[in-house]
Scaffold this active site. Sequence first.
Site, PDB file in Angstrom:
ATOM      1  N   GLN A 147       1.834  -9.185  -7.005  1.00  0.00           N
ATOM      2  CA  GLN A 147       1.455 -10.583  -7.263  1.00  0.00           C
ATOM      3  C   GLN A 147       2.387 -11.249  -8.263  1.00  0.00           C
ATOM      4  O   GLN A 147       2.366 -12.476  -8.417  1.00  0.00           O
ATOM      5  CB  GLN A 147       0.009 -10.650  -7.793  1.00  0.00           C
ATOM      6  CG  GLN A 147      -1.044 -10.235  -6.790  1.00  0.00           C
ATOM      7  CD  GLN A 147      -1.152 -11.188  -5.603  1.00  0.00           C
ATOM      8  OE1 GLN A 147      -0.703 -12.342  -5.663  1.00  0.00           O
ATOM      9  NE2 GLN A 147      -1.728 -10.710  -4.515  1.00  0.00           N
ATOM     10  N   SER A 177       5.891  -6.355  -2.273  1.00  0.00           N
ATOM     11  CA  SER A 177       5.525  -6.602  -0.883  1.00  0.00           C
ATOM     12  C   SER A 177       6.158  -7.916  -0.448  1.00  0.00           C
ATOM     13  O   SER A 177       6.097  -8.910  -1.175  1.00  0.00           O
ATOM     14  CB  SER A 177       3.999  -6.693  -0.762  1.00  0.00           C
ATOM     15  OG  SER A 177       3.644  -7.113   0.529  1.00  0.00           O
ATOM     16  N   ALA A 178       6.730  -7.942   0.750  1.00  0.00           N
ATOM     17  CA  ALA A 178       7.433  -9.146   1.203  1.00  0.00           C
ATOM     18  C   ALA A 178       6.490 -10.305   1.479  1.00  0.00           C
ATOM     19  O   ALA A 178       6.778 -11.450   1.143  1.00  0.00           O
ATOM     20  CB  ALA A 178       8.242  -8.829   2.462  1.00  0.00           C
ATOM     21  N   HIS A 179       5.329 -10.006   2.066  1.00  0.00           N
ATOM     22  CA  HIS A 179       4.511 -11.132   2.540  1.00  0.00           C
ATOM     23  C   HIS A 179       3.721 -11.823   1.429  1.00  0.00           C
ATOM     24  O   HIS A 179       2.995 -12.781   1.690  1.00  0.00           O
ATOM     25  CB  HIS A 179       3.583 -10.686   3.677  1.00  0.00           C
ATOM     26  CG  HIS A 179       2.351  -9.960   3.255  1.00  0.00           C
ATOM     27  ND1 HIS A 179       1.113 -10.566   3.224  1.00  0.00           N
ATOM     28  CD2 HIS A 179       2.160  -8.681   2.861  1.00  0.00           C
ATOM     29  CE1 HIS A 179       0.206  -9.677   2.839  1.00  0.00           C
ATOM     30  NE2 HIS A 179       0.812  -8.536   2.608  1.00  0.00           N
ATOM     31  N   ASN A 220      -4.587  -9.030  -8.861  1.00  0.00           N
ATOM     32  CA  ASN A 220      -4.664  -9.771  -7.596  1.00  0.00           C
ATOM     33  C   ASN A 220      -5.926 -10.607  -7.464  1.00  0.00           C
ATOM     34  O   ASN A 220      -5.959 -11.549  -6.681  1.00  0.00           O
ATOM     35  CB  ASN A 220      -4.563  -8.804  -6.408  1.00  0.00           C
ATOM     36  CG  ASN A 220      -5.617  -7.726  -6.459  1.00  0.00           C
ATOM     37  OD1 ASN A 220      -5.711  -6.989  -7.441  1.00  0.00           O
ATOM     38  ND2 ASN A 220      -6.418  -7.617  -5.423  1.00  0.00           N
ATOM     39  N   CYS A 238     -19.932 -10.086   2.790  1.00  0.00           N
ATOM     40  CA  CYS A 238     -21.292  -9.570   2.957  1.00  0.00           C
ATOM     41  C   CYS A 238     -21.956 -10.050   4.235  1.00  0.00           C
ATOM     42  O   CYS A 238     -23.151 -10.260   4.257  1.00  0.00           O
ATOM     43  CB  CYS A 238     -22.136  -9.934   1.749  1.00  0.00           C
ATOM     44  SG  CYS A 238     -21.915 -11.612   1.200  1.00  0.00           S
ATOM     45  N   THR A 298       0.841  -1.205   0.000  1.00  0.00           N
ATOM     46  CA  THR A 298       0.000   0.000   0.000  1.00  0.00           C
ATOM     47  C   THR A 298       0.869   1.245   0.000  1.00  0.00           C
ATOM     48  O   THR A 298       0.651   2.181  -0.789  1.00  0.00           O
ATOM     49  CB  THR A 298      -0.945  -0.009   1.217  1.00  0.00           C
ATOM     50  OG1 THR A 298      -1.860  -1.100   1.062  1.00  0.00           O
ATOM     51  CG2 THR A 298      -1.725   1.299   1.326  1.00  0.00           C
ATOM     52  N   THR A 334      13.386   5.166  10.550  1.00  0.00           N
ATOM     53  CA  THR A 334      14.417   4.147  10.802  1.00  0.00           C
ATOM     54  C   THR A 334      14.059   2.855  10.075  1.00  0.00           C
ATOM     55  O   THR A 334      12.934   2.358  10.183  1.00  0.00           O
ATOM     56  CB  THR A 334      14.524   3.880  12.316  1.00  0.00           C
ATOM     57  OG1 THR A 334      14.879   5.102  12.960  1.00  0.00           O
ATOM     58  CG2 THR A 334      15.568   2.810  12.600  1.00  0.00           C
TER      59      THR A 334
END
Lengths: 131, 386
Positions: B180, B200-202, B152, B325, B73, B240
């Site tokens: 992705q 993204s790492a995950h 995605n 939903c 994000t 950092t």
Amino acid sequence: MADEYPTPVARYFSAPVNVGPLQARGGPALRGEAGQIEAGAWVVFEAIVENRVIGQLVFQAYGCPYVIAACCRVTELLRGCHAGEAAAVTAQRLAADLDIPVGKLASLLIIQDALRNCFRDWDTTPPAVAP
Amino acid sequence: MTLYLDYAASTPVDPQVAEAMDRVLRSDLLQANPAARHARGRAARACVEAARLDVARLIGAAGEEIIWTSGATESNNLAVIGAARFRAGRGRHLVTCVTEHPSVTAAFRHLATQGFAVTWLEPGIDGILPPEQVAAALRPDTTVVSVMHVNNETGVVQDVAAIGALCRSRGVLFHVDAVQAAGRERIDAREQGIDLLSLSAHKMYGPKGVGALYVSMDTARRVEPLLFGGGQERGMRPGTVATHQVVGMGVAARLAGEHLTADSAGIRLLRDELWTRLGDLPGVLLNGHPTRRACHILNVSVIGVEGESLLYGLRDLAVSAGSACASGDGEPSAVLRCLGRSDELARSSVRFSLGRGNTLADVDCAADRFSAAVAHLRRLSPATPG
């Protein structure tokens, strides 16, 4: 989607009762439906009334687990009851009975309408004849 | 036990990644701030820079072109907003696609409120965005184009090399959300004409909470920061650097590169087998292009079956749905609506996404459970002939 549904809802979903269509009608059956796939719920009830008593009541439903569970509940509540009692089953009562969230009230109203449509002419429909 | 088929949402951390992170967290020597000038700071910085090189190698970049972020994000936000703002003096027209990830579309919608004009492209019903469509949208004042590599939700693969070449020829920056794609598709940012690229790492067996943005030194050079503070990450992302997190991402990236060929071939076989099984069921539709798709994602819709019930029927499978939903206010997937699916079909969609941990037995199990859930719901449905 909810990870968990109230226990009765989960139970009815996994093992629904009184699922239609009626196999052996034995004569004219009552039928009523409401909703549509585009509305997220579509419910059909079929019933056989003998001597003013609901002898058979089955449902078919397209909808979320709450809809399926509420339909099961309706059929259990009304079997063996006077046909006039069908009008007393409301969306609010089903919601309270099964701990159904307010957001699902629109779907429950579809069930209520299908039930009303099914029993609208119960006292003028010719009696069922045993097969 | 729940069978995990949601690798597009998140992948489990590879044991080698966890070990590397654990070593950093337990090492007295590596506890210092990697920006510090003393010996311990330099030791931590050496780990950070080694990880940066590992990430860079995965996408054909140089180490200094990698900016650490908190995840996809932030990478997407920083790329889109940062590049648009940095180039605002040259023009204020931007181009993207309606099927991008929300972290991209929301960034463009934000820019639209800040005096930027955004052209929203709609792909075909197969999910493919033809490069000619991008070409037709470019204007003299266009500064940034953003198109994701692998969708995605559907797994559809865009021709980023062609779009990259087009953008390069017109002097327009090209951002690619490759979250992705990493570890599943070959990526060479330089060769593919990509100026900014999000990771993204995950999503590639690394830890959550860390990502990266590639900023080409040759073309993009820099983006305006979204955060303000120290001068870390060439002043584009102050704060950092979390040594253990980026070390984890570095190992994940290295493994992604090493496993790319074997992973994608093996997972593709499983994915194809799953589709063979599901596609044999009546009324099960494949969402997205039949062949131009990444190895790990299979997205299907089911005719005549309500989505929430289907997902509940599949509760022993960890999969994603076209809508959430529980409260009754779930909206159908905008991506699938864009691909021409009705609200009902978008709601009855299921995304299976496979990964390194899956086996043929998992595919059999998933297909059996899916088949049983669909049959159960169809038995109840008035749409099914009695």
